[in-house]
Design a protein around this motif. Structure first.
Motif, mmCIF file in Angstrom:
data_model
loop_
_atom_site.group_PDB
_atom_site.id
_atom_site.type_symbol
_atom_site.label_atom_id
_atom_site.label_comp_id
_atom_site.label_asym_id
_atom_site.label_seq_id
_atom_site.Cartn_x
_atom_site.Cartn_y
_atom_site.Cartn_z
ATOM 1 N N GLY A 1 44.011 -0.815 -28.951
ATOM 2 C CA GLY A 1 44.903 -1.892 -28.524
ATOM 3 C C GLY A 1 44.386 -2.730 -27.395
ATOM 4 N N LEU A 2 43.073 -2.999 -27.347
ATOM 5 C CA LEU A 2 42.507 -3.813 -26.271
ATOM 6 C C LEU A 2 43.051 -5.232 -26.333
ATOM 7 C CD1 LEU A 2 38.914 -3.844 -24.941
ATOM 8 C CD2 LEU A 2 39.961 -6.007 -25.587
ATOM 9 N N GLN A 3 43.423 -5.766 -25.165
ATOM 10 C CA GLN A 3 43.964 -7.117 -25.055
ATOM 11 C C GLN A 3 43.215 -7.881 -23.970
ATOM 12 O OE1 GLN A 3 47.956 -5.942 -24.039
ATOM 13 N NE2 GLN A 3 48.662 -6.039 -26.161
ATOM 14 N N GLY A 4 42.937 -9.169 -24.235
ATOM 15 C CA GLY A 4 42.348 -10.019 -23.213
ATOM 16 C C GLY A 4 40.854 -9.891 -23.054
ATOM 17 N N GLY A 5 40.142 -9.497 -24.096
ATOM 18 C CA GLY A 5 38.698 -9.362 -24.009
ATOM 19 C C GLY A 5 38.001 -10.695 -23.770
ATOM 20 N N ARG A 6 36.888 -10.667 -23.024
ATOM 21 C CA ARG A 6 36.113 -11.873 -22.725
ATOM 22 C C ARG A 6 34.954 -11.991 -23.707
ATOM 23 N NH1 ARG A 6 34.195 -11.495 -16.681
ATOM 24 N NH2 ARG A 6 33.449 -13.591 -17.212
ATOM 25 N N PRO A 7 34.667 -13.195 -24.208
ATOM 26 C CA PRO A 7 33.510 -13.365 -25.085
ATOM 27 C C PRO A 7 32.211 -13.166 -24.311
ATOM 28 C CG PRO A 7 34.418 -15.501 -24.488
ATOM 29 C CD PRO A 7 35.373 -14.464 -23.961
ATOM 30 N N ALA B 1 47.404 -1.980 -25.037
ATOM 31 C CA ALA B 1 48.818 -1.906 -25.404
ATOM 32 C C ALA B 1 49.302 -0.463 -25.415
ATOM 33 C CB ALA B 1 49.021 -2.545 -26.777
ATOM 34 N N ALA B 2 50.586 -0.280 -25.141
ATOM 35 C CA ALA B 2 51.182 1.053 -25.199
ATOM 36 C C ALA B 2 51.071 1.600 -26.622
ATOM 37 C CB ALA B 2 52.646 0.988 -24.778
ATOM 38 N N ASP B 3 50.678 2.847 -26.744
ATOM 39 C CA ASP B 3 50.531 3.479 -28.054
ATOM 40 C C ASP B 3 50.825 4.967 -27.906
ATOM 41 O OD1 ASP B 3 49.864 4.444 -30.527
ATOM 42 O OD2 ASP B 3 47.901 3.471 -30.632
ATOM 43 N N ASP B 4 52.040 5.365 -28.253
ATOM 44 C CA ASP B 4 52.442 6.754 -28.105
ATOM 45 C C ASP B 4 51.681 7.696 -29.030
ATOM 46 O OD1 ASP B 4 54.221 6.090 -26.143
ATOM 47 O OD2 ASP B 4 55.988 6.102 -27.439
ATOM 48 N N SER B 5 51.024 7.161 -30.054
ATOM 49 C CA SER B 5 50.285 8.028 -30.972
ATOM 50 C C SER B 5 49.048 8.621 -30.311
ATOM 51 C CB SER B 5 49.884 7.255 -32.233
ATOM 52 O OG SER B 5 48.868 6.310 -31.966
ATOM 53 N N LEU B 6 48.627 8.066 -29.180
ATOM 54 C CA LEU B 6 47.442 8.561 -28.481
ATOM 55 C C LEU B 6 47.774 9.664 -27.477
ATOM 56 C CD1 LEU B 6 45.622 5.169 -27.740
ATOM 57 C CD2 LEU B 6 45.242 6.736 -29.661
ATOM 58 N N ARG B 7 49.006 10.144 -27.476
ATOM 59 C CA ARG B 7 49.387 11.195 -26.542
ATOM 60 C C ARG B 7 48.738 12.527 -26.895
ATOM 61 N NH1 ARG B 7 55.970 10.716 -26.068
ATOM 62 N NH2 ARG B 7 56.109 8.579 -25.247
ATOM 63 N N ASN B 8 48.477 13.335 -25.863
ATOM 64 C CA ASN B 8 47.999 14.695 -26.064
ATOM 65 C C ASN B 8 49.190 15.661 -26.096
ATOM 66 O OD1 ASN B 8 48.808 15.237 -23.380
ATOM 67 N ND2 ASN B 8 46.785 14.763 -22.556
ATOM 68 N N PRO B 9 48.969 16.966 -26.238
ATOM 69 C CA PRO B 9 50.108 17.896 -26.303
ATOM 70 C C PRO B 9 50.986 17.931 -25.061
ATOM 71 C CG PRO B 9 48.151 18.928 -27.211
ATOM 72 C CD PRO B 9 47.703 17.650 -26.578
ATOM 73 N N HIS B 10 50.518 17.360 -23.933
ATOM 74 C CA HIS B 10 51.332 17.302 -22.720
ATOM 75 C C HIS B 10 52.170 16.026 -22.647
ATOM 76 C CE1 HIS B 10 51.460 20.432 -19.798
ATOM 77 N NE2 HIS B 10 50.148 20.603 -19.741
ATOM 78 N N GLY B 11 51.992 15.121 -23.620
ATOM 79 C CA GLY B 11 52.747 13.877 -23.614
ATOM 80 C C GLY B 11 52.065 12.745 -22.880
ATOM 81 N N ALA B 12 50.847 12.966 -22.385
ATOM 82 C CA ALA B 12 50.080 11.933 -21.680
ATOM 83 C C ALA B 12 48.994 11.379 -22.603
ATOM 84 C CB ALA B 12 49.458 12.505 -20.416
ATOM 85 N N THR B 13 48.462 10.214 -22.264
ATOM 86 C CA THR B 13 47.404 9.612 -23.067
ATOM 87 C C THR B 13 46.154 10.492 -23.035
ATOM 88 O OG1 THR B 13 48.243 7.413 -22.520
ATOM 89 C CG2 THR B 13 46.024 7.522 -23.436
ATOM 90 N N HIS B 14 45.539 10.664 -24.192
ATOM 91 C CA HIS B 14 44.371 11.529 -24.366
ATOM 92 C C HIS B 14 43.242 11.122 -23.419
ATOM 93 C CE1 HIS B 14 40.979 13.519 -26.288
ATOM 94 N NE2 HIS B 14 41.776 14.085 -27.173
ATOM 95 N N GLY B 15 42.621 12.110 -22.751
ATOM 96 C CA GLY B 15 41.537 11.828 -21.817
ATOM 97 C C GLY B 15 40.340 11.176 -22.483
ATOM 98 N N GLY B 16 40.057 11.536 -23.731
ATOM 99 C CA GLY B 16 38.966 10.890 -24.442
ATOM 100 C C GLY B 16 39.240 9.424 -24.683
#
Length: 316
Positions: free
Chosen positions: A196-202, A222-237
């Motif tokens: 969900g990258l937004q605002g990239g520069r050419p 962008a917010a994406d809840d599908s990227l959560r890990n088992p703790h409910g936070a965004t995956h470190g990778g």
């Protein structure tokens, strides 16, 4: 990233790869996460990761693998080993778990990636071989190598992990629901689209960035809840990939450079929309250093939950 202790067999098929094994070790049996929790969440599946588990953690073992493809390309369409951050984060943690099975849950506190080969994006299968030389009652450190089928080394990784309390059932349920969602045609996409990258520069040939003392606003995700890990936070990778992409975007002439290393420090859990800010600390002809902070993508500035440093080398 939160990592459950492996316990029973993981039923995800293993990649058909034949990389040269360090020290002649044989691949371990596949594993499944603690209490039946699959190590393959939505983030792992987007990166086409497979986790095989680890037996002891003390010797190099083939702990996981991935298949390269469109999801292995960056904003400019170039293959990037950033896509391996998810696999390396997971497999390093598995080695710590194997060496200290009493540590039920771990979070990543630091991930260091060094990229050593021209990365493929053509369906090549790669293997992660890891070991954990040091563990204690609080966590441990693990090291690993990403190998191609002919033994080519594409990355070296070091990860530090800390033991934490068990996850909430709500977070685990969400993780499991996302893990079983099918991968549709929209997932055959490069990393910026998947995250969900937004605002990239050419990119602009010859426009050299200026080294600065202050941070500048960077790209957002962008917010994406599908990227959560088992703790409910965004995956470190996923956060590591975001940091690497943000660092690239800070250089208008980035197509003349390739990522040499990325050091990521995880300060607190991340979730929701993510804002970045970057600071080019060195803009030499052969070496670039870019610092990145990731924080909540809200109107008011917040404390960063990730700090990262990326080094780029001139392309040969």
């Amino acid at each position: 990233m939160t990592h459950p202790t492996p316990s029973t067999a993981e039923d995800t098929p293993r990649a058909a790869v034949s990389a040269s094994a360090p020290n002649g070790q044989h691949p371990p049996q596949a594993r499944r996460g603690r209490n039946g929790i699959s190590p393959l969440g939505r983030t792992e599946r987007l990166m086409r990761v497979r986790i095989h588990g680890a037996d002891s953690g003390s010797a190099p073992e083939r702990v996981g693998s991935l298949t390269t493809g469109p999801w292995s390309r960056d904003t400019d369409g170039r293959p990037t080993a950033l896509s391996a951050a998810v696999l390396l984060d997971n497999t390093l943690a598995k080695s710590v778990h194997a060496a200290a099975p009493e540590l039920d849950w771990l979070v990543t506190t630091e991930l260091q990636l060094n990229f050593t080969g021209s990365y493929p994006a053509d369906g090549t299968a790669l293997e992660a071989w890891t070991r954990s030389p040091t563990v204690d009652s609080l966590g441990g450190v693990a090291r690993g190598t990403l190998l191609g089928p002919d033994g080519t080394e594409y990355a070296h990784a070091t990860g530090w992990f800390h033991a934490v309390e068990k996850n909430s059932q709500e977070a685990l349920d969400h993780y499991q629901r996302e893990a079983v969602r099918p991968l549709g045609p929209e997932t055959e996409a490069p990393l910026p689209a998947l995250l969900g990258l937004q605002g990239g520069r050419p990119s602009r040939e010859g426009e050299r960035p200026a080294a600065r003392e202050d941070f500048q606003p960077g790209v957002a995700f962008a917010a994406d809840d599908s990227l959560r890990n088992p703790h409910g936070a965004t995956h470190g990778g996923a956060l590591s990939i975001m940091a690497g992409l943000a660092a690239q975007q800070a250089m208008p002439d980035r197509t003349g450079y390739e990522l040499q290393s990325l050091q990521v420090r995880f300060l607190r859990p991340a979730s929701g929309a993510i804002a970045t800010r970057t600071r080019v600390r060195h803009a030499g002809r052969t070496l670039r250093i870019v610092e990145v902070e990731l924080s909540s993508g809200v109107a008011e500035p917040t404390k960063p939950f990730v700090q990262a440093t990326a080094a780029f080398r001139a392309r040969p």
